[in-house]
Scaffold this active site. Structure first.
Site, PDB file in Angstrom:
ATOM      1  N   HIS A 117     -26.878 -41.104 -44.302  1.00  0.00           N
ATOM      2  CA  HIS A 117     -28.020 -40.772 -43.441  1.00  0.00           C
ATOM      3  C   HIS A 117     -28.277 -41.849 -42.400  1.00  0.00           C
ATOM      4  CE1 HIS A 117     -30.757 -37.661 -45.635  1.00  0.00           C
ATOM      5  NE2 HIS A 117     -29.869 -37.111 -44.843  1.00  0.00           N
ATOM      6  N   HIS A 341     -38.458 -35.212 -36.514  1.00  0.00           N
ATOM      7  CA  HIS A 341     -37.252 -35.543 -37.287  1.00  0.00           C
ATOM      8  C   HIS A 341     -37.333 -37.019 -37.700  1.00  0.00           C
ATOM      9  CE1 HIS A 341     -32.874 -36.249 -38.062  1.00  0.00           C
ATOM     10  NE2 HIS A 341     -33.032 -35.069 -38.622  1.00  0.00           N
ATOM     11  N   LYS A 343     -38.952 -40.235 -39.665  1.00  0.00           N
ATOM     12  CA  LYS A 343     -39.512 -40.426 -41.008  1.00  0.00           C
ATOM     13  C   LYS A 343     -40.276 -41.736 -40.974  1.00  0.00           C
ATOM     14  CE  LYS A 343     -35.560 -37.998 -41.690  1.00  0.00           C
ATOM     15  NZ  LYS A 343     -34.856 -37.449 -40.511  1.00  0.00           N
TER      16      LYS A 343
HETATM   17  O1  LIG Z   1     -29.346 -36.997 -41.515  1.00  0.00           O
HETATM   18  C1  LIG Z   1     -30.003 -36.104 -41.020  1.00  0.00           C
HETATM   19  O2  LIG Z   1     -30.784 -36.329 -40.105  1.00  0.00           O
HETATM   20  C2  LIG Z   1     -29.815 -34.705 -41.544  1.00  0.00           C
HETATM   21  C3  LIG Z   1     -29.164 -34.497 -42.738  1.00  0.00           C
HETATM   22  N1  LIG Z   1     -28.935 -33.231 -43.235  1.00  0.00           N
HETATM   23  C4  LIG Z   1     -29.335 -32.122 -42.520  1.00  0.00           C
HETATM   24  C5  LIG Z   1     -29.060 -30.815 -43.012  1.00  0.00           C
HETATM   25  C6  LIG Z   1     -28.357 -30.626 -44.289  1.00  0.00           C
HETATM   26  C7  LIG Z   1     -29.077 -30.251 -45.421  1.00  0.00           C
HETATM   27  C8  LIG Z   1     -28.421 -30.054 -46.646  1.00  0.00           C
HETATM   28  C9  LIG Z   1     -27.057 -30.252 -46.746  1.00  0.00           C
HETATM   29  C10 LIG Z   1     -26.347 -30.662 -45.602  1.00  0.00           C
HETATM   30  C11 LIG Z   1     -26.992 -30.842 -44.383  1.00  0.00           C
HETATM   31  C12 LIG Z   1     -29.460 -29.683 -42.299  1.00  0.00           C
HETATM   32  C13 LIG Z   1     -30.136 -29.857 -41.087  1.00  0.00           C
HETATM   33  C14 LIG Z   1     -30.423 -31.128 -40.585  1.00  0.00           C
HETATM   34  C15 LIG Z   1     -30.016 -32.266 -41.309  1.00  0.00           C
HETATM   35  C16 LIG Z   1     -30.290 -33.608 -40.799  1.00  0.00           C
HETATM   36  O3  LIG Z   1     -30.923 -33.771 -39.726  1.00  0.00           O
END
Ligand SMILES: O=C(O)c1c[nH]c2c(-c3ccccc3)cccc2c1=O
Length: 448
Positions: A117, A341, A343
Site C-alpha cells: 500500500h 482516498h 487516510k
Molecule cells: O492502495 C490503495 O490505495 C488501494 C488498494 N486496493 C484497492 C482496491 C482493492 C480492493 C481489494 C482487493 C484488491 C484491490 C480496489 C479499489 C481501490 C484500491 C486502492 O485504492
C-alpha cells in the site's frame, strides 16, 4: 515592503507543516491554490535538476506517470517498487518493457492477503534528496477529483556526517527500506545515508509484513504509533486529555471482528489514546467513512465508490461499526464532493475540536492487515501489508498543541467536529447495487 525576488512555490508556502491535498478538477481554482498540489507540480522542473527517482505504490499507469514528469526528466533512471503478486508483476513488466530507464523492484509479500500500500517518492536532485509520502495511486483517477494527502519534505542537502532529524526519521526510514531486502534499493539506502535529515520535523509511522517481536515489537504498525505518542507527547498535566476525542478517517475497512472489543477498542484505540502517561479512560473514537449519499453526490458520482472497496462480506459481520461512523464533510476546503482516498488519524484536546494534540496522514486504512494484530499473548504483532505515513506532534513545532485558530493553523482536511451518520445514512459498500437514485452524472451503480 521588499517584494520577494524568487516566487515562493506551493511547497515552500506550505511551511512549516508541508502537508498538502491533491488539486481537484471541477472546483473553484482558489481552493486549489492554498495547500493543494498536482503530481505535475510535485515533479516540476522548478524544484531543481532531477538526477533519478523512485516511486513506491500499489497501482501504476506508467504512461500516465511518465507524462507527469517534465519532458527533460522522462529518460532519467526510475525505480518502480510494487507489490509482488503474479498478476501485478506481469502488468508492471509489460508496462515498463518499452522503457530501459525504468527498473522494477517487487516487494516480497510473504504473508497472505498482504498488499504493498505504501505510496512514497524519492526524488534525487543535484541540490539534494526530497522524500514525498502520500496516499494516491499513480493513475489519473486518483489525482483528478479525489481528496488525497501529501507530505513533501524539504530538499535534504548532501552531507559527510550523519545528520539525523530530532524525530529519528532517517533511522526509521532506513529500517523500513531494509525490510524489503531488495538489491534494487541499495542505491537509495546509501543515498539516504548521505543526506542531512536535520530539517525533518515529522515522525515516520510505517508497517512491513511480518510477525514482529522482541526488539522489533514497537518498530511498526499501531505499536510504533503507541510508542511514538508515549515518547513525544510529553504534555504537562496530560491527564486533562484522557477523555479527549480521537478521529480515524479512511477509504476502506477490513474485517474487525464480531464486536468493538475484538480489536478496534481493546487494541487499536489503546494505541491511539496513548499519552506520555497511560490512563484507563476510554476516549470517544469517531470514524469518518463516506456514506452512499457522499458517493452518489460526489464529483465522480458512484464511480468514486470503486476506490472505496469496503465489501458486503465484512460489512454484514460488523454492523456494530455503524455507531462509530461519521460523514465525509470538507466544506471549509471545498472538498465535500471530492471523494476521500486520503487516510488520517488525529486526537483533539476536547470535543470542541479547536486544538489538535497530534495528526497522522498515512496509507493505512482501518484494518488489521495494515496496523497489525497482537498474537501470542501480546508478544508479537502480525502485520500483512506495507504502509507508510507521517505523524505531527506539537513539540516538534515548539507548541503545546496545534491550535486551529493559530496562523498558520494546521491544514486539517475535513470539517470538525465530524457529523455523525443520521438514521438514513448507510456506509458505502462497493459490491452492492444502488439503483434507486441516479448519481451526479445520472448513472446508477450495479456491480453485478
Ligand atoms: O492502495 C490503495 O490505495 C488501494 C488498494 N486496493 C484497492 C482496491 C482493492 C480492493 C481489494 C482487493 C484488491 C484491490 C480496489 C479499489 C481501490 C484500491 C486502492 O485504492
Amino acid at each position: 515592503v521588499s517584494k520577494r525576488l524568487t516566487p515562493v512555490n506551493k511547497i515552500d508556502q506550505s511551511e512549516p507543516y508541508r502537508f498538502l491535498l491533491s488539486t481537484v478538477h471541477g472546483i473553484q481554482d482558489n481552493y486549489n491554490q492554498q495547500n493543494a498540489i498536482s503530481l505535475k507540480e510535485i515533479l516540476s522542473v522548478e524544484h531543481g535538476q532531477l538526477i533519478r527517482s523512485a516511486q513506491f505504490n500499489y497501482m501504476f499507469d506508467i504512461e500516465f506517470l511518465l507524462e507527469q514528469y517534465p519532458l527533460e526528466f522522462r529518460l532519467k533512471p526510475l525505480l518502480i517498487v510494487h507489490g509482488d503478486s503474479r498478476h501485478d508483476n506481469q502488468s508492471i513488466k509489460n508496462q515498463c518493457s518499452p522503457y530501459p530507464q525504468i527498473e522494477i523492484c517487487p516487494a516480497r509479500l510473504d504473508i497472505p492477503f498482504g498488499t504493498h500500500h505504501t505510496k512514497m517518492m524519492f526524488l534525487l536532485y543535484e541540490t539534494g534528496l526530497r522524500i514525498v509520502i502520500h496516499t494516491a495511486n499513480l493513475i489519473l483517477q486518483d489525482w483528478r477529483q479525489k481528496t488525497q494527502g501529501i507530505w513533501i519534505s524539504p530538499i535534504c542537502p548532501k552531507t559527510n556526517d550523519d545528520r539525523e532529524s530530532k524525530t529519528n526519521f532517517k533511522k526509521d526510514l532506513l529500517e523500513y527500506i531494509e525490510r524489503y531486502r531488495a538489491r534494487q534499493l541499495q542505491f537509495w539506502q546509501k543515498t539516504i545515508n548521505e543526506h542531512d535529515f536535520s530539517s525533518i520535523n515529522v515522525h515516520l509511522i510505517s508497517s512491513t509484513p511480518g510477525r514482529h517481536t522482541g526488539p522489533d515489537l514497537n518498530k511498526f504498525g499501531h505499536l510504533k504509533l503507541r510508542q511514538t505518542l508515549k515518547n513525544y507527547l510529553n504534555l504537562d498535566k496530560d491527564e486533562q486529555y484522557n477523555s479527549s476525542p480521537i478521529i480515524g478517517q479512511f477509504s476502506s475497512i477490513g474485517s474487525l471482528g464480531p464486536n468493538a472489543n475484538s480489536w478496534l477498542t481493546k487494541e487499536f484505540l489503546t494505541s491511539l489514546k496513548q499519552l506520555s502517561s497511560s490512563s484507563l479512560e476510554s476516549p470517544e473514537l469517531k470514524l469518518i467513512y463516506p456514506t452512499v449519499e457522499n458517493v452518489r453526490t460526489s464529483l465522480e458520482g458512484y464511480m468514486a465508490g470503486g476506490s472505496l472497496p469496503y465489501n458486503m462480506q465484512n460489512a454484514m459481520r460488523q454492523t456494530w461499526l455503524v455507531n462509530y461512523l461519521h460523514r465525509w464533510k470538507a466544506d471549509h476546503r471545498h472538498r465535500s464532493q471530492a471523494s476521500p482516498h486520503i487516510k488520517t488519524y488525529l486526537r483533539a484536546t476536547n470535543d470542541q475540536f479547536k486544538d489538535i494534540l497530534w495528526f497522522l496522514v498515512t496509507s493505512a486504512n482501518l484494518s488489521k492487515a495494515a496496523w497489525g494484530v497482537l498474537e501470542k499473548n501480546n508478544t508479537q504483532l502480525m502485520i500483512r501489508s506495507y504502509e507508510i505515513g507521517v505523524l505531527y506532534t506539537p513539540k516538534q513545532f515548539s507548541k503545546a498543541t496545534f491550535s486551529l485558530p493559530d496562523s498558520p493553523s494546521f491544514p486539517i482536511p475535513y470539517d470538525l467536529p465530524p457529523v455523525k451518520y443520521q438514521t438514513s445514512d448507510k456506509p458505502w459498500i462497493v459490491d452492492v447495487a444502488y439503483k434507486d437514485k441516479p448519481d451526479s452524472h445520472g448513472n446508477m451503480w450495479d456491480p453485478s
